[in-house]
Design an enzyme around this catalytic site. Structure first.
Site, PDB file in Angstrom:
ATOM      1  N   TRP A 117       0.349  -0.859  -0.117  1.00  0.00           N
ATOM      2  CA  TRP A 117      -0.233  -0.250   0.014  1.00  0.00           C
ATOM      3  C   TRP A 117       0.791   0.858  -0.358  1.00  0.00           C
ATOM      4  O   TRP A 117       1.370   1.289   0.668  1.00  0.00           O
ATOM      5  CB  TRP A 117      -0.966  -0.104   1.587  1.00  0.00           C
ATOM      6  CG  TRP A 117      -1.845   1.385   1.394  1.00  0.00           C
ATOM      7  CD1 TRP A 117      -2.413   1.498   0.675  1.00  0.00           C
ATOM      8  CD2 TRP A 117      -1.644   1.706   2.817  1.00  0.00           C
ATOM      9  NE1 TRP A 117      -3.070   2.665   1.041  1.00  0.00           N
ATOM     10  CE2 TRP A 117      -3.192   2.859   2.249  1.00  0.00           C
ATOM     11  CE3 TRP A 117      -1.590   2.173   3.577  1.00  0.00           C
ATOM     12  CZ2 TRP A 117      -3.756   3.563   3.005  1.00  0.00           C
ATOM     13  CZ3 TRP A 117      -1.853   2.844   4.391  1.00  0.00           C
ATOM     14  CH2 TRP A 117      -3.035   4.037   4.099  1.00  0.00           C
ATOM     15  N   ASP A 122      -0.087  -5.084   9.540  1.00  0.00           N
ATOM     16  CA  ASP A 122      -1.269  -4.037   8.951  1.00  0.00           C
ATOM     17  C   ASP A 122      -2.696  -4.696   8.584  1.00  0.00           C
ATOM     18  O   ASP A 122      -2.686  -6.165   8.158  1.00  0.00           O
ATOM     19  CB  ASP A 122      -1.123  -3.139   8.077  1.00  0.00           C
ATOM     20  CG  ASP A 122      -1.629  -2.169   7.479  1.00  0.00           C
ATOM     21  OD1 ASP A 122      -3.170  -2.146   7.965  1.00  0.00           O
ATOM     22  OD2 ASP A 122      -1.723  -1.701   6.401  1.00  0.00           O
ATOM     23  N   LYS A 176     -12.999  -0.988   6.722  1.00  0.00           N
ATOM     24  CA  LYS A 176     -13.544  -1.996   5.996  1.00  0.00           C
ATOM     25  C   LYS A 176     -14.850  -3.064   5.718  1.00  0.00           C
ATOM     26  O   LYS A 176     -15.976  -2.645   5.728  1.00  0.00           O
ATOM     27  CB  LYS A 176     -12.799  -2.853   4.604  1.00  0.00           C
ATOM     28  CG  LYS A 176     -11.200  -1.950   4.506  1.00  0.00           C
ATOM     29  CD  LYS A 176     -11.409  -0.990   3.790  1.00  0.00           C
ATOM     30  CE  LYS A 176      -9.859   0.230   3.217  1.00  0.00           C
ATOM     31  NZ  LYS A 176      -9.209   0.071   2.062  1.00  0.00           N
TER      32      LYS A 176
END
Ligand code: KET
Length: 480
Positions: A210, A291, A327
């Protein structure tokens, strides 16, 4: 230049006074016009001095009324910010901006990883709505500041969600958790903590990763390196390269691992590969930082998607975990997440917690309460929790069904190449393999917005548009 004189504006008239001018103003006004010897000021002074140097010694700086910014008075009108270069759009969020500006009716936004319904609309989960209704009805709630570390019950529930309530580290009080501004905020606090208390160690990021990781860590004072992760030839994991690079990293290095649903590749290690990675991390005394932005989105099962993290914690390692509820609860704009340090000793956990607070307090003082209260009500209320689990599964399933829809549409078109990776990749994204020119064609000609690295958010695909998307890919592959 050793110093720079700055004056406040005339309080009553609002006029500007040049440095060195006298005004004959009253004592009150004069006090507002007090000079600042910027040579004695720390950061602000330095910045202004740099600015002054940049503008040339002829320009003078004045402090604007009711404003902290400084204005250059020059012979020709202009801004002291003339020298500020235009920043490029963000590689992910900039795509959404470009999408909004496109007036074409068939446009698709597959850039940002944000869930969409079958109608292509953002989704507010029913479990979230239920929690919010309960909050509105709860007259005991107030709007006082949260503590620096956030809502303690939210923090407890968050570490239990990722580690399991029966986790020994949780039971033994060896996990310090603070509420964060979503996953990004958790990473930012972790980075600054590491930059302060773990000086000299670099963080190894998977290649690719990312994009924001590469900016967050240096901003916190941690140097960034990379380890091999994705093999474009196989469109799978470069497991050997990964192991070699971790083995070669200096002992004590920080290793960033995507807990599940690797972004942008959609390629995760298998259970066996995770066990091997754990061995290397342990043997080389590396510090794992997970993460976890997609718990539930990989398999549809919250516990299953936490397996890698739990494997490392249950092996007795000290780990850092960054969680996001953007999310899996659809709480993107609520900016709600958590940062946990799993440490060897409950006493150390307390000290670590106190220092995380030291990072947070001067940065944003304390976090907002609304998102944490929603999460708290979902994770602590059986009915809400069960409803939420179903909704997570529903979102994951719809994404998986879009993989099938896109894959079969490409098969039907006979698009050159092998597209099985669309089915095999996991989570929100497909790393299509489209090159930059093909991506540009997707956007410019077909109004399909995606990141330049060829990533598409499967969560933005709908059954109605799978065909259109396949045709755009087909055209881009054949003609670019
Ligand atoms: N980690 C990863 C791996 C990640 O993909 C994101 C977000 C985050 C952390 C942070 O999300 P937050 O909203 O701060 O909880 N990724 C998507 C959104 C973005 O880029 O901000 C994306 O890749 O589209």
């Amino acid at each position: 230049m050793s110093s720079l004189d700055v004056q406040m504006p005339h309080a009553k008239s609002g006029n500007w006074f040049r440095s060195g001018e006298t005004t004959g103003a009253s004592g009150d006004t004069r006090s507002q016009m007090r000079r600042f010897k910027l040579s004695t000021m720390d950061k602000v002074g330095n910045r202004l001095n740099k600015l002054q140097a940049h503008l040339g010694s002829e320009s003078e700086l004045l402090v604007a009324p009711n404003n902290t910014s400084a204005v250059a008075v020059e012979a020709t009108p202009g801004s002291i910010w003339n020298g500020v270069p235009q920043a490029p759009p963000d590689p992910i969020l900039g795509v959404s901006e470009a999408f909004k500006a496109d007036k074409d009716g068939s446009k698709m936004n597959l850039g940002v990883g944000a869930y969409r319904t079958e109608e292509g609309k953002p989704l507010v989960l029913n479990s979230v709505r239920a929690a919010e209704r309960q909050m509105v009805a709860d007259m005991s709630l107030n709007k006082e500041y949260l503590g620096i570390g956030g809502n303690p019950n939210f923090c407890k529930l968050s570490r239990e969600l990722i580690l399991g309530a029966d986790c020994a580290a949780v039971r033994e009080g060896r996990v310090s958790t603070v509420q964060s501004l979503s996953g990004t905020g958790a990473l930012r606090i972790a980075a600054e903590f590491l930059g302060t208390f773990y000086k000299g160690a670099a963080v190894y990021l998977p290649n690719p990763t990312w994009g924001n990781h590469k900016k967050i860590f240096p901003n916190g004072g941690v140097a960034v390196k990379s380890y091999r992760y994705y093999n474009p030839a196989t469109r799978g994991l470069d497991f050997q390269g990964l192991c070699e690079d971790l083995c070669a990293a200096p002992a004590g290095s920080i290793i960033l691992l995507h807990a599940c649903a690797h972004n942008p590749t959609g390629v995760d290690p298998t259970h066996e590969q995770w066990a091997e990675i754990l061995k290397v991390v342990k043997a080389k005394q590396l510090l794992p930082l997970f993460d976890s932005a997609y718990q539930g989105f990989a398999s549809g099962d919250l516990d299953r998607d936490a397996q890698a993290v739990r494997m490392f914690v249950n092996a007795g390692l000290e780990v850092i975990i960054c969680q996001s509820y953007a999310k899996n609860m659809g709480l993107y704009g609520e900016r709600i997440g958590a940062l946990s340090f799993v440490v060897a000793d409950a006493g150390v956990a307390k000290k670590v917690y106190s220092q995380m607070q030291q990072v947070i307090r001067p940065m944003y003082s304390n976090p907002p309460m609304h998102g944490a209260a929603i999460v708290e009500r979902i994770l602590s209320n059986k009915e809400n929790y069960e409803a939420w689990k179903l909704e997570v599964k529903g979102m994951a399933d719809r994404i998986i069904s879009m993989r099938t829809a896109l894959h079969s549409a490409l098969q039907k078109l006979g698009t050159p190449g092998n597209w099985d990776h669309i089915l095999n990749q996991i989570g929100m994204f497909t790393f299509t393999g489209l090159n930059s020119a093909q991506v540009t064609n997707m956007t410019k000609k077909h109004h399909v917005y995606m990141t330049q690295d060829g990533r598409i958010s499967m969560a933005g695909v709908t059954a109605a548009k799978a065909q259109y998307l396949a045709a755009a890919i087909d055209d881009s592959v054949r003609n670019c």
